[in-house]
Design an enzyme around this catalytic site. Structure first.
Site, PDB file in Angstrom:
ATOM      1  N   LYS A 171      67.345  36.979   6.944  1.00 15.14           N
ATOM      2  CA  LYS A 171      67.013  39.438   6.741  1.00 15.14           C
ATOM      3  C   LYS A 171      69.212  38.404   6.402  1.00 15.14           C
ATOM      4  O   LYS A 171      69.413  37.557   7.369  1.00 15.14           O
ATOM      5  CB  LYS A 171      67.302  40.704   7.620  1.00 15.14           C
ATOM      6  CG  LYS A 171      65.305  39.992   8.183  1.00 15.14           C
ATOM      7  CD  LYS A 171      64.710  41.185   7.450  1.00 15.14           C
ATOM      8  CE  LYS A 171      63.767  40.849   7.411  1.00 15.14           C
ATOM      9  NZ  LYS A 171      62.567  41.534   6.432  1.00 15.14           N
ATOM     10  N   HIS A 291      51.226  37.571   2.552  1.00 13.84           N
ATOM     11  CA  HIS A 291      52.136  38.527   3.063  1.00 13.84           C
ATOM     12  C   HIS A 291      51.296  39.937   2.275  1.00 13.84           C
ATOM     13  O   HIS A 291      50.537  40.360   1.435  1.00 13.84           O
ATOM     14  CB  HIS A 291      53.204  38.820   2.933  1.00 13.84           C
ATOM     15  CG  HIS A 291      54.275  39.724   3.500  1.00 13.84           C
ATOM     16  ND1 HIS A 291      53.824  41.379   2.809  1.00 13.84           N
ATOM     17  CD2 HIS A 291      54.965  39.800   4.234  1.00 13.84           C
ATOM     18  CE1 HIS A 291      55.119  41.357   4.062  1.00 13.84           C
ATOM     19  NE2 HIS A 291      55.752  40.642   4.548  1.00 13.84           N
TER      20      HIS A 291
HETATM   21  C1  CAP Z   1      59.563  41.273   9.096  1.00 11.86           C
HETATM   22  C2  CAP Z   1      58.826  41.024   8.087  1.00 11.86           C
HETATM   23  C3  CAP Z   1      57.803  41.715   7.005  1.00 11.86           C
HETATM   24  C4  CAP Z   1      56.921  43.444   7.887  1.00 11.86           C
HETATM   25  C5  CAP Z   1      55.306  42.821   7.441  1.00 11.86           C
HETATM   26  C6  CAP Z   1      60.022  42.472   6.818  1.00 11.86           C
HETATM   27  O1  CAP Z   1      61.007  41.924   8.919  1.00 11.86           O
HETATM   28  O2  CAP Z   1      59.295  40.161   7.002  1.00 11.86           O
HETATM   29  O3  CAP Z   1      57.998  41.924   5.852  1.00 11.86           O
HETATM   30  O4  CAP Z   1      56.300  42.097   9.130  1.00 11.86           O
HETATM   31  O5  CAP Z   1      54.778  43.910   7.652  1.00 11.86           O
HETATM   32  O6  CAP Z   1      60.529  42.364   5.891  1.00 11.86           O
HETATM   33  O7  CAP Z   1      59.710  44.015   8.239  1.00 11.86           O
HETATM   34  P1  CAP Z   1      61.250  42.162  10.818  1.00 11.86           P
HETATM   35  P2  CAP Z   1      53.801  43.450   8.172  1.00 11.86           P
HETATM   36  O8  CAP Z   1      61.098  40.637  11.939  1.00 11.86           O
HETATM   37  O9  CAP Z   1      62.825  41.972  10.601  1.00 11.86           O
HETATM   38  O10 CAP Z   1      60.571  43.213  10.920  1.00 11.86           O
HETATM   39  O11 CAP Z   1      53.584  42.226   9.035  1.00 11.86           O
HETATM   40  O12 CAP Z   1      52.881  44.472   9.520  1.00 11.86           O
HETATM   41  O13 CAP Z   1      52.258  43.615   7.600  1.00 11.86           O
HETATM   42 MG    MG Z   2      59.194  41.175   5.120  1.00 13.67          MG
END
Ligand code: CAP
Ligand code: MG
Length: 466
Positions: A171, A291
């Site tokens: 991030k 994903h």
């Molecule tokens: C997590 C993440 C994932 C989400 C998707 C994001 O980052 O990489 O895309 O987890 O949801 O970009 O938000 P964080 P899911 O750890 O900063 O939240 O796993 O429910 O499909």
């Molecule tokens: Mg993500």
């Protein structure tokens, strides 16, 4: 009864030897105002029967009106191969549909979905619908290879016979250059005792002008190999090959292989079933990390009837169905939701983990479900992600078990001490769980640790507002 053929089972009818003879779906509907107007003429029970039969008709061999039934019309075959709606629950408006196998090619998920969920959500007769589950017959399971590696294969590649995996998605989601991402990879992989397992591209990081796929792949994998040598621990990089052009996906997969990567990452919903099937069958031997970006527009339904009882307001297909489809198609790991995550999971994460990993999946007591026998199909890693941080480790691991990949983006990079401290905090949280030590107790005893700093900031619970 639908208009031409009888698509409704007699009361008490059950499919004979279902795993051999039928594909089954489990649904709930709401009757629309238009359909309810009909109640003046017929009972509510009859209208629901018509809706269930119409779903079976529209998704198998029928249509809205009687059609020509003379010589060469196909009607005798349509009658023989028609789907049957059964197990109607008049209180909850749930029912199942059994489809004879001749309605489908056994190895064609896109064709299958065009049938069983192709048109039915558009019918004006219903105002809401959720497809809770699907149960594949053995013949269909036999037609797919399933994951190439799955849980045991990835454990072997990583030389990690037990315990969960941890990975981080950089991030900001978009911002780092390829070089900057490689620097981060080095930090993660060499932090603390050097046990950090993985780095993952974000779902929207593809081949961008300031962060090119090939440069990123080469640089990150180069750092990964160096870190493996230094730490003696195997690492992985989930490189995002998502593209709407399959030839580019194949080209990118080859590049990963050439640079000795073991995983490619695909946004499996945005690329679609055909892309996943193709990349599973024709890739240079890489594992697939799935994903599920965009799934919320398919799976999310916040109405009370999401688990069968109460009213439904929208049209949706559950994550259970998607998890089954992607296990069948052969992904090796997939985001499946998580307790304590920032994302909605309707309390289904544990069952989804079982959908992905059990050999003989049973139905759930509360979540409307059909179970599944998986035969030769390997178990898949469940990725727990979305707002997770070190304080969540104990709960997430005790709920989902060890065959999970815990993914922390913000939960590592938001650490006040920076990425190195963030990785150490996660290393500490994992180690505590593996040594059966209490997180809370250890933090009290080690108030200056990286883990204590993380917990001070984020606590132990979910972070939902951001
Ligand atoms: C997590 C993440 C994932 C989400 C998707 C994001 O980052 O990489 O895309 O987890 O949801 O970009 O938000 P964080 P899911 O750890 O900063 O939240 O796993 O429910 O499909
Ligand atoms: Mg993500």
């Amino acid at each position: 009864m639908a208009v031409q053929l009888d698509y409704l089972a007699k009361k008490g009818w059950k499919p004979k030897n279902p795993d051999k003879n039928y594909l089954i779906t489990f649904l709930k509907v709401e009757l629309s105002k238009l359909a309810l107007k009909e109640i003046k003429k017929r009972s509510l029970k009859k209208v629901f029967q018509d809706a269930a039969a119409s779903v079976a008709a529209e998704s198998s061999t029928g249509t809205w009106t009687k059609v020509y039934s003379g010589p060469n019309s196909g009607i005798p075959m349509a009658a023989k191969k028609r789907a049957i709606a059964y197990d109607l629950n008049y209180k909850n408006l749930t029912f199942k549909v059994a489809y004879p196998l001749d309605l489908f090619e056994m190895n064609n998920v896109s064709g299958l979905l065009a049938g069983i969920v192709g048109n039915i959500a558009g019918m004006k007769m219903v105002s809401a619908m959720r497809v809770f589950d699907i149960r594949f017959p053995k013949k269909m399971i036999d037609a797919f290879p399933g994951p190439r590696f799955g849980v045991p294969g990835i454990r072997k590649l990583l030389k990690k016979p037990k315990g969960c995996l941890v990975a981080t998605v950089p991030k900001p989601k978009i911002g780092r250059t390829a070089k900057e991402q490689a620097i981060l990879a080095k930090t993660l992989f060499t932090a603390g005792k050097g046990t950090y397992d993985g780095i993952k591209d974000d779902e929207n990081l593809t081949d961008l002008s300031f962060n090119k796929f090939s440069e990123r792949t080469k640089k990150v994998l180069n750092e990964l190999k160096k870190a493996e040598k230094i730490t003696g621990n195997k690492k992985f990089y989930l490189c995002n090959i998502t593209h709407s052009n399959l030839e580019i996906m194949k080209k990118h997969a080859k590049l990963i292989k050439k640079n000795k990567g073991i995983f490619m990452m695909i946004d499996v919903v945005t690329t679609g079933f055909a892309a996943v099937d193709t990349m599973r069958r024709y890739n240079p031997g890489l594992a697939i990390h799935a994903h599920r970006a965009m799934h919320g527009f398919i799976t999310r339904d916040n109405s009370p009837g999401v688990h069968g009882k109460g009213k439904l307001n929208g049209f949706s297909i559950s994550m259970i169905v998607l998890a089954k489809l992607f296990r069948l198609l052969g992904v090796d790991s997939i985001h499946g939701g998580s307790p304590l995550a920032k994302m909605e999971d309707y309390g289904e994460a544990k069952y989804i983990q079982q959908v992905l990993q059990e050999k003989n999946l049973k139905t759930h007591k509360k979540i409307p479900s059909l179970g599944q026998k998986w035969y030769h199909i390997k178990p898949v890693w469940m990725t727990a992600s979305g707002g997770l941080h070190p304080g969540d480790f104990e709960s997430v691991l005790s709920e989902l078990g060890e065959d999970i990949l815990i993914q922390c983006g913000g939960g590592l990079l938001g650490h006040p001490g920076g990425p190195n401290a963030g990785a150490i905090a996660i290393e500490q949280a994992r180690e505590l769980y593996e040594n059966k030590l209490s997180l809370r107790k250890w933090i009290k005893q080690n108030p200056d640790s990286e883990l204590a700093t993380a917990v001070k900031l984020w606590g132990y619970g979910p972070k939902i507002v951001y």
